[in-house]
Every structure is written in structure tokens, then in C-alpha cells.
Design a protein around this motif. Structure first.
Motif, PDB file in Angstrom:
ATOM      1  N   HIS A  65       0.851  -1.178   0.000  1.00 38.68           N
ATOM      2  CA  HIS A  65       0.000   0.000   0.000  1.00 38.68           C
ATOM      3  C   HIS A  65       0.894   1.239   0.000  1.00 38.68           C
ATOM      4  CE1 HIS A  65      -3.581  -2.388   1.922  1.00 38.68           C
ATOM      5  NE2 HIS A  65      -3.104  -2.941   0.825  1.00 38.68           N
ATOM      6  N   TYR A 104       1.469   4.911  -0.121  1.00 43.63           N
ATOM      7  CA  TYR A 104       0.710   6.123   0.124  1.00 43.63           C
ATOM      8  C   TYR A 104       1.286   7.332  -0.608  1.00 43.63           C
ATOM      9  CZ  TYR A 104      -0.924   2.939   3.708  1.00 43.63           C
ATOM     10  OH  TYR A 104      -1.409   1.839   4.356  1.00 43.63           O
ATOM     11  N   LEU A 115      -2.610  11.347   6.797  1.00 43.80           N
ATOM     12  CA  LEU A 115      -2.134  10.005   7.125  1.00 43.80           C
ATOM     13  C   LEU A 115      -2.301   9.779   8.620  1.00 43.80           C
ATOM     14  CD1 LEU A 115       1.171   9.840   5.005  1.00 43.80           C
ATOM     15  CD2 LEU A 115      -1.103   8.978   4.393  1.00 43.80           C
ATOM     16  N   VAL A 167      -5.955   8.444   5.037  1.00 40.36           N
ATOM     17  CA  VAL A 167      -5.472   7.078   4.851  1.00 40.36           C
ATOM     18  C   VAL A 167      -5.076   6.543   6.218  1.00 40.36           C
ATOM     19  CG1 VAL A 167      -3.832   5.610   3.655  1.00 40.36           C
ATOM     20  CG2 VAL A 167      -4.651   7.697   2.551  1.00 40.36           C
ATOM     21  N   THR A 217      -3.849   3.448   8.667  1.00 37.61           N
ATOM     22  CA  THR A 217      -3.115   2.187   8.676  1.00 37.61           C
ATOM     23  C   THR A 217      -3.408   1.425   9.965  1.00 37.61           C
ATOM     24  OG1 THR A 217      -1.328   3.298   7.481  1.00 37.61           O
ATOM     25  CG2 THR A 217      -0.849   1.141   8.417  1.00 37.61           C
ATOM     26  N   THR A 272      -5.573  -1.288   5.478  1.00 40.60           N
ATOM     27  CA  THR A 272      -5.724   0.142   5.246  1.00 40.60           C
ATOM     28  C   THR A 272      -7.192   0.500   5.093  1.00 40.60           C
ATOM     29  OG1 THR A 272      -3.586   0.273   4.100  1.00 40.60           O
ATOM     30  CG2 THR A 272      -5.133   2.066   3.688  1.00 40.60           C
ATOM     31  N   VAL A 281      -9.216   3.758   3.569  1.00 38.79           N
ATOM     32  CA  VAL A 281      -9.146   5.050   2.879  1.00 38.79           C
ATOM     33  C   VAL A 281     -10.502   5.726   3.036  1.00 38.79           C
ATOM     34  CG1 VAL A 281      -8.664   6.244   0.714  1.00 38.79           C
ATOM     35  CG2 VAL A 281      -7.513   4.078   1.218  1.00 38.79           C
TER      36      VAL A 281
END
Length: 445
Positions: free
Chosen positions: A53, A55, A93, A137, A139, A145, A147
Motif C-alpha cells: 500500500h 501512500y 495520514l 489514509v 493504517t 488500510t 481510505v
């Protein structure tokens, strides 16, 4: 246990190429302005897999996407205009520190889904400094993940969101958008915003009415087909109802049955469906263009005329199909002449003396779209969560094998009655509470 989400980076992502001065002002249509009081909040969940993934790649592909869908990088200029000034989208993030993805998905709650969002989807009021698009996003410890998107509803209905997702994911996979032309259109010439101002009406702000419960119900393909077959009356020269029409009528009948013991004064109940107009207009518009290109239709149940407490879904499905089928290009254009559409909205509840006599349920269907196929190169999402406040609203989404997942919010007493309805639950393969009235719903920021 409350979800713990730690934001560790927040930045502004701007288009990779500047928007031309000739495209500086994007005009909102009447339908955009009616819808413009909140953000559409969705969260797509992905397992960790063979594909990393990345980012940074997400951010770079978002820059390219914003160059094509440039109003999403703009800001509100006034009540009818977006200034396409390339201010950009928020890109956040975050880490979920106390939960694996599997733990969250075993019993997802609306309050946890809201923690994954980049902003409050119901700001009061929205103002010129706020982005049209924000992405977070998230984690998980397991490598999964989530989104999360908040897209200002004034720029995007369901089909427009699919256009954003398809464009962004194709660019992120290195394929490029298949057909980028026509994604930005001027719908204000069809649905003239002057109608709203000349009437003296303004879009009502979103108000949380409080004592509502929300649940998700899954209906399997076999049970939906049973409903379609049961409601098919060839002797009445009606076509076989679609999946959405049949399930809408089934749920509508169950909701009316659930309301009547709570509200015996109910005289009329309406089922409100949204019909995508992009391919119904002449000439047709791009199937995924920005904007709110839909028409609201209403089917009515009248207590006195339709048998009082006897509620027949097989009868109601005809009302649903009739309301949807009348939407043609000529009908829509006629409705939007001389404030016809706005007057119809404002006049619908006028005959009733008090709020108990008239109720409604809105259905927003994302079925038969590519909503469940949002693939950044990591595979399809394993689940999609809604961040909406659900009040007399049902949202339909496709699930695997032809089933439909329905998120529905009802007054607490009505939901309690629905839970006791065996006729309803005979067709439900799975149900789960996602929100109770006592929950405090906030985003992580």
C-alpha cells in the motif's frame, strides 16, 4: 473499546497542472445547492496483501486526478459558485493504534467509522476555507488500510463519486483514466440556481434530530429474487420489478408497519427515491460527471385510501416503479421550468396540520454502480463503511453474489418495532446495530 486514531501527517494536495483562468468559476445548479449542506463520507477497507500500500503513490495520483476534476480542488466563492483556484484537497495520514482491521470489522460502529474520517461531515456552516475533498489514509497494526473520503455533496452525488474513484484508482494503477472528457459539465443551465433565490428559499442546514438508531441489514440474492417474483404481476401489464424497486417496497412496507403503533395519527407516508438523470437527459451527460444530476421522485401511501393498517408491499412496488418510470427528459425539463421542482418539494407536506400526520423514508441506492470495485492496485475493498447520520434514510450497496446491504436509520421506537417484525426478518440474512442514540459521533480531527 473506543478506537484510537493518531494523525501523523496532514498536507494540502494541489493539482499537478494549474486550472486555466477561463475555467476559474464553476457554477452550481439548483440541485447542487439543495445538496450542499454536508459532505458525503465513505470509508473503503483493504486487507494487506501481496501489493504494498504505497501512500506516496496515492498522493501523486490524487494530484493528477485533481487536474481533471478541478472543481474538487477549489473553494466556495459564494452560494452559487465554486472558485477553481487550485487550493487543493486535504490529504491526511493516520495510524489506528489499538485495533486490527479484523477486530473493527467484526462489529463496526458508526462512532468508530467517524474516527477514520478526515473531517466532520456535517460542519455548521461550511465556509470558504474548507476543502471540497478530504482524504484520510488509516493504517492498522495488521497492515490493512482504510481510505476515508469526505466529498462535498454540492459537487458530487453517488455517480459523481464513482467518477472520482474510477479516475483516481485508474491513475494510481498506472492505467490512466479511460474517458476523462466530460467529467466536468455545466448543469446550472438545466437546473437553474436562480429558482432557489427567486423563491426566497435556502437549503436547510443538516440538523441531528437525536433519538435515532441505525442498523445494517444484508439481503441475499435468493431472497431478493423471491421478492421480485412475488411482486411480479404480468396480468397488470407491469414489468418485473428491479432489485432496488422490490427491496425498496419491501422495506417501505415494513417501516410503515413499524411506525403505525408509535404514531397512529399517520395519514401519509412517502418513499423518496433518487433517479440518476445522466443518461435520461437529451443529449445525455457523461455517466460519471461531477454534480448532483438526479431527480427526486416520491411514491405515496395514504392511510385512508390504502387500507389503514393493512400495508401490502406487493401493492406498493407498483407505486415505486410508477414514480421512477415517469422520469424522462421531457418530464425533468418541464419540472424545472418556472420553479416547478422547488414548488413541488415545498408543497408536499402543506395539507397536513402536524408533523405526526406525514412521514417519509428516503432511499439512496449505490447498486449497479462500480462503488464496490474501488481498486487502487490493492484489490477490491473487503468492506465499505458509511459515515452518514442516518435519519429516515436507507442506503443500498451491492455485496458479493448479487445481494444488497442496506444501512437504515429510524427513530428508536420505530426501529424497535422493525426488529420485532418477523415478516421483515424472514428475508434478512444478517443484521447489526451500527449506531445508538447515546453515541457521540465525531471525527478524529
Amino acid at each position: 473499546m473506543a478506537l484510537k486514531v493518531e494523525v501523523y501527517q496532514k498536507e494540502r494536495v494541489r493539482p499537478c497542472s494549474p486550472t486555466p483562468q477561463t475555467l476559474r468559476n464553476y457554477k452550481l445548479s439548483l440541485l447542487d445547492m439543495i445538496a450542499s449542506t454536508y459532505y458525503n463520507p465513505y470509508v473503503f477497507f483493504y486487507n494487506s496483501g501481496a501489493s504494498r500500500h504505497d501512500y506516496d503513490s496515492l498522493k501523486n495520483s490524487l494530484m493528477k486526478t485533481l487536474s481533471l476534476l478541478y472543481p474538487l480542488a477549489g473553494r466556495i466563492k459564494d452560494a452559487s459558485t465554486i472558485e477553481c483556484n487550485d487550493e487543493g484537497a486535504d490529504f491526511v495520514l493516520a495510524k489506528v493504534t489499538n485495533c486490527d482491521l479484523g477486530e473493527l470489522l467484526r462489529h463496526p460502529k458508526l462512532e468508530d467509522i467517524r474516527q477514520l474520517l478526515p473531517l466532520d461531515p456535517y460542519p455548521n456552516p461550511i465556509h470558504s476555507a474548507m476543502p471540497m475533498l478530504a482524504v484520510q489514509v488509516n493504517t492498522f497494526r495488521c497492515g490493512g488500510t482504510a481510505v476515508a473520503f469526505c466529498i462535498w455533496h454540492g459537487l458530487a452525488d453517488g455517480a459523481a463519486m464513482v467518477g472520482l474513484f474510477n479516475t483516481w484508482t485508474a491513475i494510481n494503477r498506472g492505467e490512466g483514466p479511460s474517458n476523462p472528457g466530460g467529467l466536468v459539465v455545466d448543469a446550472s443551465t438545466i437546473f437553474r440556481p436562480g429558482n432557489l433565490f427567486s423563491s426566497g428559499q435556502k437549503p436547510p442546514p443538516h440538523k441531528n434530530r437525536g433519538n435515532y438508531s441505525a442498523k445494517r441489514f444484508v439481503f441475499g440474492k435468493r431472497d431478493i429474487e423471491r421478492l421480485r417474483n412475488d411482486y411480479y404481476q404480468p396480468s397488470e401489464h407491469r414489468r418485473r420489478p428491479s432489485r432496488v424497486e422490490a427491496l425498496s417496497a419491501f422495506i417501505w412496507a415494513a417501516v410503515i408497519r413499524a411506525i403505525l403503533p408509535v404514531n397512529p395519527n399517520l395519514k401519509m407516508h412517502m418513499l423518496i427515491n433518487l433517479v440518476n438523470l445522466r443518461k435520461k437527459l437529451n443529449p445525455p451527460l457523461h455517466s460519471e460527471c461531477l454534480g448532483n444530476i438526479f431527480h427526486t421522485v416520491a411514491a405515496r401511501w395514504d392511510s385512508e385510501a390504502d387500507g389503514g393498517g393493512s400495508v401490502n408491499a406487493g401493492f406498493l412496488v407498483g407505486r415505486v416503479a410508477e414514480a421512477i418510470n415517469k422520469v424522462t427528459n421531457d418530464y425533468v425539463r418541464a419540472m424545472h421550468e418556472e420553479d416547478g421542482f422547488l414548488k413541488a418539494i415545498l408543497n408536499v407536506s402543506k395539507p397536513f396540520r402536524n408533523a405526526d400526520e406525514f412521514k417519509s423514508l428516503s432511499v439512496s441506492s449505490l447498486c449497479n454502480s462500480q462503488f464496490s470495485q474501488v481498486d487502487f492496485g490493492w484489490g477490491k475493498p473487503i468492506w465499505i463503511g458509511l459515515g452518514h447520520t442516518l435519519e429516515d434514510l436507507a442506503v443500498f450497496m451491492d455485496v458479493e453474489n448479487g445481494g444488497i446491504e442496506v444501512w437504515i436509520g429510524l427513530a428508536k421506537e420505530v426501529m424497535c418495532n422493525l426488529d420485532k417484525d418477523m415478516k421483515f426478518h424472514a428475508y434478512v440474512s444478517f443484521s447489526q446495530i451500527v449506531s445508538e442514540p447515546s453515541c457521540s459521533l465525531q471525527s478524529a480531527l
